[in-house]
Design a protein around this motif. Sequence first.
Motif, PDB file in Angstrom:
ATOM      1  N   GLN A  91       0.826  -1.211   0.000  1.00 16.92           N
ATOM      2  CA  GLN A  91       0.000   0.000   0.000  1.00 16.92           C
ATOM      3  C   GLN A  91       0.854   1.252   0.000  1.00 16.92           C
ATOM      4  OE1 GLN A  91      -2.742  -0.162   3.289  1.00 16.92           O
ATOM      5  NE2 GLN A  91      -3.786  -1.974   2.511  1.00 16.92           N
ATOM      6  N   ALA A  92       2.123   1.109   0.329  1.00 19.72           N
ATOM      7  CA  ALA A  92       3.094   2.215   0.304  1.00 19.72           C
ATOM      8  C   ALA A  92       4.374   1.648  -0.308  1.00 19.72           C
ATOM      9  CB  ALA A  92       3.347   2.741   1.710  1.00 19.72           C
ATOM     10  N   GLY A  93       5.225   2.547  -0.771  1.00 17.17           N
ATOM     11  CA  GLY A  93       6.411   2.117  -1.488  1.00 17.17           C
ATOM     12  C   GLY A  93       7.499   1.465  -0.666  1.00 17.17           C
ATOM     13  N   GLY A  94       7.743   1.993   0.552  1.00 16.28           N
ATOM     14  CA  GLY A  94       8.823   1.463   1.365  1.00 16.28           C
ATOM     15  C   GLY A  94      10.198   1.908   0.925  1.00 16.28           C
ATOM     16  N   ALA A  95      10.257   2.939   0.083  1.00 14.84           N
ATOM     17  CA  ALA A  95      11.539   3.428  -0.434  1.00 14.84           C
ATOM     18  C   ALA A  95      12.049   4.602   0.408  1.00 14.84           C
ATOM     19  CB  ALA A  95      11.371   3.851  -1.891  1.00 14.84           C
ATOM     20  N   LEU A  96      13.182   5.148   0.037  1.00 18.14           N
ATOM     21  CA  LEU A  96      13.860   6.179   0.827  1.00 18.14           C
ATOM     22  C   LEU A  96      13.008   7.405   1.150  1.00 18.14           C
ATOM     23  CD1 LEU A  96      17.454   6.131  -0.676  1.00 18.14           C
ATOM     24  CD2 LEU A  96      16.715   5.303   1.560  1.00 18.14           C
ATOM     25  N   ASP A  97      12.153   7.834   0.250  1.00 17.91           N
ATOM     26  CA  ASP A  97      11.372   9.046   0.490  1.00 17.91           C
ATOM     27  C   ASP A  97      10.004   8.777   1.106  1.00 17.91           C
ATOM     28  OD1 ASP A  97      13.413  10.621  -0.479  1.00 17.91           O
ATOM     29  OD2 ASP A  97      12.645  10.613  -2.525  1.00 17.91           O
ATOM     30  N   ASP A  98       9.723   7.541   1.450  1.00 23.06           N
ATOM     31  CA  ASP A  98       8.434   7.192   2.048  1.00 23.06           C
ATOM     32  C   ASP A  98       8.497   7.323   3.564  1.00 23.06           C
ATOM     33  OD1 ASP A  98       7.079   6.552  -0.370  1.00 23.06           O
ATOM     34  OD2 ASP A  98       8.169   4.654  -0.427  1.00 23.06           O
ATOM     35  N   VAL A  99       7.336   7.305   4.206  1.00 16.10           N
ATOM     36  CA  VAL A  99       7.275   7.404   5.667  1.00 16.10           C
ATOM     37  C   VAL A  99       8.046   6.252   6.298  1.00 16.10           C
ATOM     38  CG1 VAL A  99       5.743   7.332   7.669  1.00 16.10           C
ATOM     39  CG2 VAL A  99       5.099   8.666   5.665  1.00 16.10           C
ATOM     40  N   PHE A 100       7.911   5.058   5.743  1.00 12.08           N
ATOM     41  CA  PHE A 100       8.668   3.898   6.229  1.00 12.08           C
ATOM     42  C   PHE A 100       9.574   3.412   5.116  1.00 12.08           C
ATOM     43  CE2 PHE A 100       9.331  -0.680   6.790  1.00 12.08           C
ATOM     44  CZ  PHE A 100       9.866  -0.689   8.070  1.00 12.08           C
ATOM     45  N   THR A 101      10.845   3.270   5.423  1.00 12.10           N
ATOM     46  CA  THR A 101      11.825   2.758   4.471  1.00 12.10           C
ATOM     47  C   THR A 101      12.219   1.347   4.883  1.00 12.10           C
ATOM     48  OG1 THR A 101      12.693   4.980   4.111  1.00 12.10           O
ATOM     49  CG2 THR A 101      14.094   3.132   3.426  1.00 12.10           C
ATOM     50  N   ILE A 102      11.900   0.389   4.046  1.00  8.56           N
ATOM     51  CA  ILE A 102      12.236  -1.000   4.354  1.00  8.56           C
ATOM     52  C   ILE A 102      13.747  -1.180   4.306  1.00  8.56           C
ATOM     53  CG2 ILE A 102      12.075  -3.401   3.576  1.00  8.56           C
ATOM     54  CD1 ILE A 102       9.301  -2.705   2.431  1.00  8.56           C
ATOM     55  N   GLU A 103      14.276  -1.716   5.388  1.00 10.88           N
ATOM     56  CA  GLU A 103      15.701  -2.029   5.429  1.00 10.88           C
ATOM     57  C   GLU A 103      15.924  -3.528   5.276  1.00 10.88           C
ATOM     58  OE1 GLU A 103      18.381  -2.165   9.160  1.00 10.88           O
ATOM     59  OE2 GLU A 103      18.634  -0.159   8.296  1.00 10.88           O
TER      60      GLU A 103
END
Length: 140
Positions: A91-103
């Motif tokens: 539902q969200a990107g999970g990339a660097l500019d998103d609220v949550f960044t998946i590591e």
Amino acid sequence: MPCSDVSEYLQIKLDAEDRLVELALAKNTCGAEVGGTVLLGFARGRTVEQLLAASLSEIVPRLEARRRVERFTLEKQLFALQAALAALVGQAGGALDDVFTIERLEYDERGGTTLSGLVDVGVVAEDVPGCKTCGTCSTP
């Protein structure tokens, strides 16, 4: 990173049925816990779908009776959790500019999932200063 950085590191664990098992939230700069596991006591065992759809008052009984600082902490933790879960399910990107960044995203042999990454809590914490007085970093 400077102590004025209010980003936080989130790690969640889900079981094979996508139910919340563990939740940890800490300041990214110094590792200090953010509110302990206060939300986990209310959210543990709920599915990803339930958590994404729920408001804080639906998860925490008698929310209005809790102290203001506890409500704020619960709100921050739910915001972070929902941001991470939204990235997990696409539902969200999970990339660097998103609220949550998946590591990191891992699956175990029992079907469980561990997700970790950075949360930009500035959205709910824009009036809250960084940890300059938390005592765990060198900033006076």
